[in-house]
Enzyme design. Structure first.
Site, mmCIF file in Angstrom:
data_model
loop_
_atom_site.group_PDB
_atom_site.id
_atom_site.type_symbol
_atom_site.label_atom_id
_atom_site.label_comp_id
_atom_site.label_asym_id
_atom_site.label_seq_id
_atom_site.Cartn_x
_atom_site.Cartn_y
_atom_site.Cartn_z
ATOM 1 N N ARG A 186 0.786 -1.221 0.000
ATOM 2 C CA ARG A 186 0.000 0.000 0.000
ATOM 3 C C ARG A 186 0.824 1.280 0.000
ATOM 4 N NH1 ARG A 186 -2.770 -3.927 1.783
ATOM 5 N NH2 ARG A 186 -0.760 -4.427 2.652
ATOM 6 N N THR A 187 1.773 1.377 0.906
ATOM 7 C CA THR A 187 2.464 2.660 1.079
ATOM 8 C C THR A 187 3.234 3.010 -0.191
ATOM 9 O OG1 THR A 187 2.666 2.067 3.393
ATOM 10 C CG2 THR A 187 3.943 3.961 2.653
ATOM 11 N N LYS A 217 25.478 -3.628 -0.854
ATOM 12 C CA LYS A 217 26.953 -3.657 -0.846
ATOM 13 C C LYS A 217 27.507 -2.943 0.380
ATOM 14 C CE LYS A 217 26.754 -2.920 -5.831
ATOM 15 N NZ LYS A 217 26.951 -1.830 -6.812
ATOM 16 N N ARG A 276 11.174 3.865 3.438
ATOM 17 C CA ARG A 276 10.821 2.878 4.479
ATOM 18 C C ARG A 276 12.088 2.097 4.794
ATOM 19 N NH1 ARG A 276 5.718 -1.099 4.476
ATOM 20 N NH2 ARG A 276 4.809 0.891 5.104
ATOM 21 N N HIS A 300 4.937 5.628 11.636
ATOM 22 C CA HIS A 300 4.465 5.509 10.247
ATOM 23 C C HIS A 300 3.511 6.689 10.013
ATOM 24 C CE1 HIS A 300 3.261 4.000 6.464
ATOM 25 N NE2 HIS A 300 2.955 2.745 6.768
HETATM 26 N N1 CP Z 1 -0.249 0.063 5.835
HETATM 27 C C1 CP Z 1 0.943 -0.243 5.272
HETATM 28 O O1 CP Z 1 1.990 0.333 5.608
HETATM 29 O O2 CP Z 1 0.885 -1.213 4.304
HETATM 30 P P1 CP Z 1 2.124 -1.729 3.469
HETATM 31 O O3 CP Z 1 3.085 -2.376 4.437
HETATM 32 O O4 CP Z 1 1.568 -2.679 2.455
HETATM 33 O O5 CP Z 1 2.782 -0.530 2.828
#
Ligand code: CP
Length: 305
Positions: free
Chosen positions: A51-52, A80, A101, A129
């Protein structure tokens, strides 16, 4: 130049502004379709995501911009041994904004300290998040009208669930919020959430292991997955993973206007049979996330529409 590393980087007024922009995008998508023409978003994901990452990419495309993306963490020079700082400095030569991320808490902050383009924390370890929180707040606002006078239950893995930490921090700034923390004793929220967020802001809260006993009082039920990837010991994960499985039967005592949220991915904690219940909001959250990420990109790139 602004970053979004922690949800508290945005004031409540700025959150309102982002939600107003997201609502306007929903109503008038054509107005925004060229807003980021010539701009590039780099998505640097060192952990799995559906999603993100895809909603950031969809958001940038729907704003008329372009996306630079690594196929996977293993296909980048991080494999590396390249540092987060050097990776970010390099990518900032190609892109106008970075969404990162990373499994290490604080990695997006390190990136932001080393570049002169905006960096967005798209999830750092078990920490925060903030862009999921943008989706969560917008969903609550759209479902309830206002983010105030709500009893919000968080259920599942409250220790490692970074979306939980960010959303509690955000909600602590709104009026009339009560928090109910529902988890196994091994997976309670980190103590700093209780002392530095809830108690410091005088937010009433209670802790329980029993979801059914608190169900009738909840306006929002925020379910979470037990975060397998954060466990050191698989035995513990297997013991705890099915601590809470929401089924239609368990909703018998819930409010008629309860809103059920989940950041997804879901593993086993919400029965698929609940998806057709009008109180299930988790796929609305997915869509709301894209609009809030569009609004955020516009804000950080200082694009006026
Ligand atoms: N909600 C969320 O962060 O989903 P993903 O891990 O699929 O990005």
């Amino acid at each position: 130049m602004r970053n979004l590393i922690d949800i508290l980087d945005l004031s409540v007024e700025e959150l309102d502004e982002l939600m107003a922009t997201a609502s306007d995008i929903i109503e008038h998508p054509a107005r925004y379709s060229e807003a980021c023409r010539g701009k590039k978003l780099a998505t640097l994901f060192f952990e799995p995501s559906t999603r993100t990452r895809l909603s950031f990419e969809a958001a940038m495309y729907e704003l008329g911009g372009n996306v630079l993306s690594m196929a996977s963490a293993n296909s980048s020079s991080a494999a590396k041994g390249e540092s987060v700082a050097d990776t970010a400095k390099t990518v900032s030569c190609y892109a106008d904004v970075i969404a990162m991320r990373h499994p290490k808490e604080g990695a997006p902050l390190v990136a932001s300290l080393n570049v002169s383009i905006p960096v967005i924390n798209a999830g750092d370890g078990g920490h925060n998040h903030p862009t999921q929180t943008l989706a969560d707040l917008f969903t609550i606002k759209r479902e309830k009208g206002e983010i105030r006078d709500l009893t919000v239950g968080f259920c599942g893995d409250l220790k490692f669930g970074r979306t939980v930490h960010s959303l509690i921090s955000a909600l602590a700034r709104y009026t009339g919020i009560k928090i109910v923390l529902i988890s196994p004793v091994e997976l309670t929220v980190p103590s700093y959430i209780m002392t530095d967020v809830l108690e410091k802001n005088n937010i009433p809260y209670e802790q329980t292991t029993d979801l059914l006993s608190v169900m009738p009082k909840l306006d929002i039920l925020y379910m979470t997955r037990v975060q397998k990837e954060r466990f050191f010991n698989e035995e513990d994960y297997l013991r705890l993973k099915d601590s809470y499985i929401l089924t239609p039967d368990k909703l018998k005592t819930a409010k008629k206007d309860l809103s059920i949220l989940h950041p997804l991915p879901r593993v086993n904690e919400i029965a698929v049979a609940i998806d057709d219940d009008p109180r299930a909001c988790y796929f609305k959250q997915v869509l709301n996330a894209k609009y809030m990420r569009m609004a955020l990109i516009l804000k950080l790139l200082e694009v006026k529409v």
